[in-house]
Design an enzyme around this catalytic site. Sequence first.
Site, PDB file in Angstrom:
ATOM      1  N   HIS A  63       0.777  -0.885   0.019  1.00 59.91           N
ATOM      2  CA  HIS A  63      -0.120   0.088  -0.091  1.00 59.91           C
ATOM      3  C   HIS A  63       0.823   1.219   0.180  1.00 59.91           C
ATOM      4  O   HIS A  63       1.861   1.213   0.613  1.00 59.91           O
ATOM      5  CB  HIS A  63      -0.991  -0.170   1.189  1.00 59.91           C
ATOM      6  CG  HIS A  63      -0.352   0.155   2.439  1.00 59.91           C
ATOM      7  ND1 HIS A  63      -0.205   1.433   3.204  1.00 59.91           N
ATOM      8  CD2 HIS A  63      -0.111  -0.805   3.672  1.00 59.91           C
ATOM      9  CE1 HIS A  63       0.211   1.160   4.222  1.00 59.91           C
ATOM     10  NE2 HIS A  63       0.342   0.024   4.467  1.00 59.91           N
ATOM     11  N   GLU A 196      -5.118   1.385   2.331  1.00 61.03           N
ATOM     12  CA  GLU A 196      -5.144   0.222   3.184  1.00 61.03           C
ATOM     13  C   GLU A 196      -5.428   0.619   4.557  1.00 61.03           C
ATOM     14  O   GLU A 196      -6.031   0.107   5.295  1.00 61.03           O
ATOM     15  CB  GLU A 196      -3.718  -0.332   3.192  1.00 61.03           C
ATOM     16  CG  GLU A 196      -3.359  -1.490   3.816  1.00 61.03           C
ATOM     17  CD  GLU A 196      -2.938  -1.404   5.133  1.00 61.03           C
ATOM     18  OE1 GLU A 196      -2.915  -2.449   6.000  1.00 61.03           O
ATOM     19  OE2 GLU A 196      -2.686  -0.283   5.575  1.00 61.03           O
ATOM     20  N   GLU A 197      -5.078   1.777   5.034  1.00 61.72           N
ATOM     21  CA  GLU A 197      -4.993   2.183   6.446  1.00 61.72           C
ATOM     22  C   GLU A 197      -6.427   2.861   6.838  1.00 61.72           C
ATOM     23  O   GLU A 197      -6.703   2.804   8.003  1.00 61.72           O
ATOM     24  CB  GLU A 197      -4.032   3.350   6.586  1.00 61.72           C
ATOM     25  CG  GLU A 197      -2.584   3.146   6.366  1.00 61.72           C
ATOM     26  CD  GLU A 197      -1.820   2.387   7.413  1.00 61.72           C
ATOM     27  OE1 GLU A 197      -2.624   2.040   8.313  1.00 61.72           O
ATOM     28  OE2 GLU A 197      -0.499   2.228   7.393  1.00 61.72           O
ATOM     29  N   ASP A 219       4.405  -5.421   3.643  1.00 58.42           N
ATOM     30  CA  ASP A 219       3.836  -4.298   4.780  1.00 58.42           C
ATOM     31  C   ASP A 219       4.845  -4.437   5.986  1.00 58.42           C
ATOM     32  O   ASP A 219       5.587  -5.452   6.019  1.00 58.42           O
ATOM     33  CB  ASP A 219       2.530  -4.659   5.310  1.00 58.42           C
ATOM     34  CG  ASP A 219       1.859  -3.238   5.448  1.00 58.42           C
ATOM     35  OD1 ASP A 219       2.539  -2.240   5.574  1.00 58.42           O
ATOM     36  OD2 ASP A 219       0.542  -3.042   5.383  1.00 58.42           O
TER      37      ASP A 219
HETATM   38 CO    CO Z   1      -0.457   1.066   8.836  1.00 54.80          CO
HETATM   39 ZN    ZN Z   2       0.917  -0.771   6.531  1.00 52.80          ZN
END
Ligand code: CO
Ligand code: ZN
Length: 331
Positions: A63, A196-197, A219
């Site tokens: 991400h 993503e967050e 990640d």
């Molecule tokens: Co994060």
């Molecule tokens: Zn992350």
Amino acid sequence: MRKVIEYYQRLSQAFGPSGREDAVREVLGDMAGEFCDDISTDALGNLICRKRGPGKKVAAAAHMDSIGVVVTYIDEKGFLRFSAVGGLFRGDLINIQVRFENGTCGVISYEEKTPFKELTLDHLFIDIGAGSREAAEKKVQVGDFAVFHAPIFEQGGILCGPYLDNRIGCTALLLAMESLPEAVENDLYFVFTVQEEVGLRGAGAAAFGIQPDYAIAVDVTDTGDLPEHKYPMACHMGAGAAIKVMDRSVICTPEVRDALERSAKSLGLQTQREILQFGGTDTAALQKTGAGIRAGAISIPTRYLHSPSEMCAASDVEAAAAILAHTMQSL
Ligand code: CO
Ligand code: ZN
């Protein structure tokens, strides 16, 4: 300078809170262009880089969005109230600097009358030094996003700064792409995902569009190597890339996990197994897409997650890139 440091420095400076990834996508497009055959951006903003090959479709995903804040209200004295974009912890936010897309900077501070233990994000505000609402509105509007404004350093192979989560995962994808031979066995996709967050919102759409046979997310993850840590975790900074077994959102497909560990072994690289007891990653969204996709993840052990001073080892990132490139070609 080690490439991992150079790439992270460049990516960490690009503005890219969830949903506003344009600037970081532009930088990534520039950097990835020479390593792949074609690049496209989907409706959500995911950046998809393809290196064509005859075999299986294999996608790697990292991400590109970061956590941040969004202005919700400007009071008559020019102080800004804000809401979290992604997971923010009040302890990381006291008297730190933030930066808006137009370059305006400010400090997050707190209502001193509230006992420190009772502080929530609602007791915090951003001070941009404006004396009034009118003066503040010349610089910032309700709905504007801001990110951490913090210095970075490299010291003996250790990197520290904002948004290792997940510009360092993006760095690993770039390093993997760069290491590939001219002709590759499999049909390879390197995807830089959005949002993503705020709940793994981008990766699923990207995977639906590609329909890969296998997907591997990269990640950051927590470490269990700090003094008086809250729970035991067998994952240490600098002890190698971590191969995800599971987190709150996903149980990785054993076939992919095994392939990652086999690649590491054949490259002579030490790995660690990661079980993260909170949080989730794009791996979950990838795995659940369409009729289901075989999915796994490589994680970079990172300290002080979601603070302006995240810390990781450059060697773990380089190892992750090598394992990723090898696995994508051998699946
Ligand atoms: Co994060
Ligand atoms: Zn992350």
